[in-house]
Design a protein around this motif. Structure first.
Motif, PDB file in Angstrom:
ATOM      1  N   GLY A   1       0.784  -1.230   0.000  1.00 39.11           N
ATOM      2  CA  GLY A   1       0.000   0.000   0.000  1.00 39.11           C
ATOM      3  C   GLY A   1       0.814   1.276   0.000  1.00 39.11           C
ATOM      4  O   GLY A   1       0.265   2.365   0.222  1.00 39.11           O
ATOM      5  N   GLU A   2       2.107   1.183  -0.270  1.00 40.66           N
ATOM      6  CA  GLU A   2       2.970   2.363  -0.234  1.00 40.66           C
ATOM      7  C   GLU A   2       3.116   2.961  -1.628  1.00 40.66           C
ATOM      8  O   GLU A   2       3.402   2.242  -2.590  1.00 40.66           O
ATOM      9  CB  GLU A   2       4.346   1.975   0.308  1.00 40.66           C
ATOM     10  N   ASN A   3       2.919   4.279  -1.748  1.00 37.75           N
ATOM     11  CA  ASN A   3       3.151   4.986  -3.008  1.00 37.75           C
ATOM     12  C   ASN A   3       4.625   5.365  -3.074  1.00 37.75           C
ATOM     13  O   ASN A   3       5.112   6.170  -2.281  1.00 37.75           O
ATOM     14  CB  ASN A   3       2.272   6.237  -3.081  1.00 37.75           C
ATOM     15  N   LEU A   4       5.349   4.814  -4.035  1.00 40.62           N
ATOM     16  CA  LEU A   4       6.791   5.034  -4.125  1.00 40.62           C
ATOM     17  C   LEU A   4       7.149   6.425  -4.628  1.00 40.62           C
ATOM     18  O   LEU A   4       8.319   6.813  -4.577  1.00 40.62           O
ATOM     19  CB  LEU A   4       7.419   3.974  -5.022  1.00 40.62           C
ATOM     20  N   LEU A   5       6.151   7.175  -5.114  1.00 37.10           N
ATOM     21  CA  LEU A   5       6.412   8.538  -5.572  1.00 37.10           C
ATOM     22  C   LEU A   5       5.892   9.578  -4.583  1.00 37.10           C
ATOM     23  O   LEU A   5       5.759  10.753  -4.940  1.00 37.10           O
ATOM     24  CB  LEU A   5       5.786   8.756  -6.957  1.00 37.10           C
ATOM     25  N   ASP A   6       5.637   9.159  -3.370  1.00 39.08           N
ATOM     26  CA  ASP A   6       5.224  10.098  -2.324  1.00 39.08           C
ATOM     27  C   ASP A   6       6.476  10.585  -1.589  1.00 39.08           C
ATOM     28  O   ASP A   6       7.154   9.791  -0.935  1.00 39.08           O
ATOM     29  CB  ASP A   6       4.283   9.413  -1.349  1.00 39.08           C
ATOM     30  N   PRO A   7       6.802  11.886  -1.697  1.00 37.71           N
ATOM     31  CA  PRO A   7       8.034  12.381  -1.071  1.00 37.71           C
ATOM     32  C   PRO A   7       8.000  12.330   0.447  1.00 37.71           C
ATOM     33  O   PRO A   7       9.057  12.304   1.091  1.00 37.71           O
ATOM     34  CB  PRO A   7       8.125  13.841  -1.546  1.00 37.71           C
ATOM     35  N   GLY A   8       6.814  12.342   1.042  1.00 37.76           N
ATOM     36  CA  GLY A   8       6.697  12.417   2.483  1.00 37.76           C
ATOM     37  C   GLY A   8       6.958  13.828   2.981  1.00 37.76           C
ATOM     38  O   GLY A   8       7.203  14.754   2.212  1.00 37.76           O
TER      39      GLY A   8
END
Length: 696
Positions: free
Chosen positions: A329-336
């Motif tokens: 469920g993790e978006n790899l393009l989410d910078p945080g």
């Protein structure tokens, strides 16, 4: 609206229906195939096929079809009934073999020379990752398509392969970062679809729209889009009724239609869905375009999906919102909140920056079409130069990594409205850049250069393959490092440094950017033939072959197909122009000129003192233009005939149509459109732009 949850997916053999109708063991086996790519046993397929058939028959179906996406640019289907003879009666049957494999005649589908015409056999094979659905009393089964000898003849197979390839390489990289629980990575897409709606009665009077999808003649209306009053404006009653029906039809088919609004040009609109996996998003977008056209018929309308149906107003695109997610469920393009500390995000961003820079030509090629040639760089779409927009915040992050400087993320600033009753809110870290072809928009990239009629499988399998290639290289570079984190940081810095030329956060429409892009060595291919010439460059062939997406023979076949299709499309447009010019426009203007001449003669016969200056001036102007129009018609006819000389070389033929035939078409149109402005509407043979664009 309370019925929407019950309506949604009602015509889809979705996960809920599978759980209800399949034995637990069969359901689990099918889910393992969908989620993990495991092979599907024929015994499982038999059970699934029978359950599908029972459900479809209960829903009123009599037929099934393998629905596929050949290299024609549209979908294809062959319908077979469920009936099977049983003595003097028939029973309804559907086997696992019939579910898994179909045999449509493949002889007439484009193959780019891979197959001779007499080699007719082709196969469709079930894609269990995309659910079956019902339309018009037929069970539709999404499938891939190949030739008898195994060559890929469709757009879906390379997409599925690219998704698997990206997942494999991304998982390896993530496990280097300690993400052992990640076993699968998926690319997701949300394609925003622009389109025009016009009255069918108007459409039926325009052979250019019927044959080519765009108007080949047509003077500008007194009003266009200059007031920006149509953009997000109140939706007209007739259009609103269409949109309501469209939403309901799409929801029944499980399409996540979310947003609808008026676009910039008069009679132009947009529909945007919620994200789905790249495969399902592609199927849904193809389905969406088909349903849009069918629903329009019910409302006495025609849905136009050409990239530029009307000159002088904005054309239609399709924004491809692309992202990468894990099975956790993790978006790899989410910078945080702190992208400067998010090594995972930086790594994937670096892979994408490197991919777009090294394969910018492929991204340009994948959005190239005869229709999109009218759009790109026309202040309504990004230019033909591929670049990336990261925004101020991420741009500063990349710069700090390159220069080794400290970076501090900008917190979201508070937006103060200055009105007590309006709530204040936090604004984003950076603005959107609507001129960039490939823009970062928070947790995804928006590839804005796609044309409205394009099958999104092509740009997405390009993106997936390019990024998979870079991730593979990254993994090989650091897998044996003693300090993986230090090695990755060095790799990220080196990558951003080497490929920073592709990043541009300014206005892509300016002449200064064109000059700057040339200095940076970026590609600027302004037409399909110019771009397509680089499709078979060795680096591009190596990319696809090395990653197992398509073979060199299949790449060269697609090269042939695209160039041949382009030349044929422009030839159809030219022939349509000639027919309109010779059979309708020229006779219409002659008739009006005759009336003017008769009016002058009649006035003078009554009294020499009656002024005929107005008629004579218009008569002279139209007579001169008519002569030029007839000459230009003849020149276009000669140019089309000359194209036969290039029939043995697809690139030379496509280039000739672009540089010679299209130029003559533009010249003929200019004279024709000028005559339209001076010819009585009673004589002009076709509905005007004003009637078409403002007649709904």
């Amino acid at each position: 609206m309370s019925k929407v949850p019950e309506m949604f997916g009602s015509m889809v053999f979705n996960d809920k229906k599978m759980q209800e109708r399949l034995p637990k063991s069969t359901y689990k086996a099918l889910k393992r195939t969908v989620q993990n790519g495991e092979p599907l046993d024929l015994s499982v397929a038999n059970v699934v096929a029978n359950a599908m058939k029972d459900w479809a028959v209960e829903m009123g179906c009599t037929h099934y079809t393998h629905w596929f996406q050949p290299m024609t640019g549209v979908t294809a289907e062959k319908h077979d009934s469920f009936i099977c003879p049983d003595g003097d009666q028939v029973i309804m049957e559907f086997s696992g073999k019939e579910l898994i494999k179909g045999e449509p005649d493949a002889s007439s589908f484009p193959s780019g020379g891979i197959r001779a015409t007499f080699e007719a056999r082709g196969y469709t094979t079930w894609d269990p990752t995309s659910p079956a659905f019902i339309r018009d009393a037929t069970l539709y089964i999404p499938t891939a398509f190949c030739s008898y000898t195994g060559e890929v003849l469709d757009k879906k197979t390379p997409l599925l392969r690219s998704m698997e390839r990206l997942s494999s390489e991304a998982v390896k990289v993530l496990q280097l970062l300690g993400k052992e629980n990640v076993t699968r990575v998926t690319t997701t897409v949300g394609p925003e679809q622009e389109y025009f709606l016009i009255d069918k009665k108007m459409y039926d009077q325009r052979p250019d729209l019927i044959y080519t999808g765009r108007t080949l003649f047509g003077a500008k209306a007194p009003k266009g889009q200059e007031l920006a009053d149509h953009y997000f404006g109140s939706i007209k009653t007739r259009v609103a009724a269409y949109m309501k029906d469209l939403d309901e039809e799409l929801w029944k088919l499980g399409v996540l239609a979310k947003t609808k609004h008026n676009e910039v040009a008069p009679s132009q609109h947009e529909l945007a869905p919620i994200f789905s996996t790249s495969n399902i998003a592609t199927d849904h977008n193809e389905l969406c375009m088909e349903i849009m056209k069918k629903v329009a018929e019910r409302h006495g309308l025609v849905c136009l999906l050409h990239e530029k149906p009307f000159a002088g107003v904005n054309g239609s695109g399709k924004h491809n919102n692309w992202s990468i997610s894990t099975n956790t469920g993790e978006n790899l393009l989410d910078p945080g909140k702190n992208p400067e500390d998010n090594l995972q995000f930086q790594l994937f961003l670096a892979a994408i920056v490197k991919a777009v820079d090294e394969y910018q030509d492929l991204l340009r090629i994948t959005v190239a079409s005869a229709g999109n040639d009218h759009r790109l760089g026309a202040n309504e779409a990004p230019p033909a130069i591929i670049s990336m927009y990261l925004g101020d915040d991420l741009g500063a992050l990349v710069e700090s990594i390159i220069e080794g400087k400290e970076y501090r993320s900008h917190d979201k600033a508070k937006m103060e409205t200055g009105v007590d009753v309006l709530p204040d809110f936090r604004k984003d870290n950076s603005d959107r850049n609507r001129t960039s072809p490939f823009a970062f928009t928070g947790n995804k990239f928006e590839f804005r250069a796609l044309g409205s009629s394009l099958n999104i499988a092509c740009p997405n399998y390009m993106l997936n393959t390019m990024v998979a290639e870079e991730l593979s290289q990254f993994y090989e570079a650091v897998k044996d490092a003693e300090d993986v984190e230090a090695a990755l940081k060095a790799l990220i810095k080196d990558t951003f440094t080497a490929h920073q030329r592709i990043i541009f956060n300014g206005d892509n429409y300016t002449d200064e950017w064109v000059e700057e892009a040339a200095k940076r060595g970026l590609c600027n291919y302004k037409s399909l033939p110019e771009a397509m010439a680089h499709y078979v460059d060795q680096k591009n062939i190596d990319l696809f072959v090395r990653n197992g997406i398509v073979s060199e023979a299949e790449i060269r076949a697609r090269y042939e197909i695209e160039l041949e299709h382009y030349a044929k499309q422009l030839n159809i447009e030219a022939l349509t122009m000639l027919e309109m010019a010779k059979k309708n426009i020229t006779p219409a203007v002659i008739s009006f000129v005759r009336e003017l001449a008769e009016t002058v003669s009649l006035k003078k016969s009554v009294s020499a003192s009656i002024s005929t200056a107005a008629e004579e001036s218009l008569l002279e102007s139209l007579s001169e233009q008519l002569e030029a129009f007839v000459n230009k018609t003849s020149e276009l006819e000669s140019a089309v005939a000359e194209a036969d000389k290039y029939s043995g070389d697809v690139l030379a033929c496509a280039t000739y149509f672009r540089e010679k035939v299209f130029a003559k078409m533009e010249e003929l149109r200019a004279v024709g459109d000028s005559m339209e402005t001076e010819t009585s509407a009673n004589y002009w043979p076709y509905p005007s732009y004003g009637e078409m664009l403002f007649g709904v």
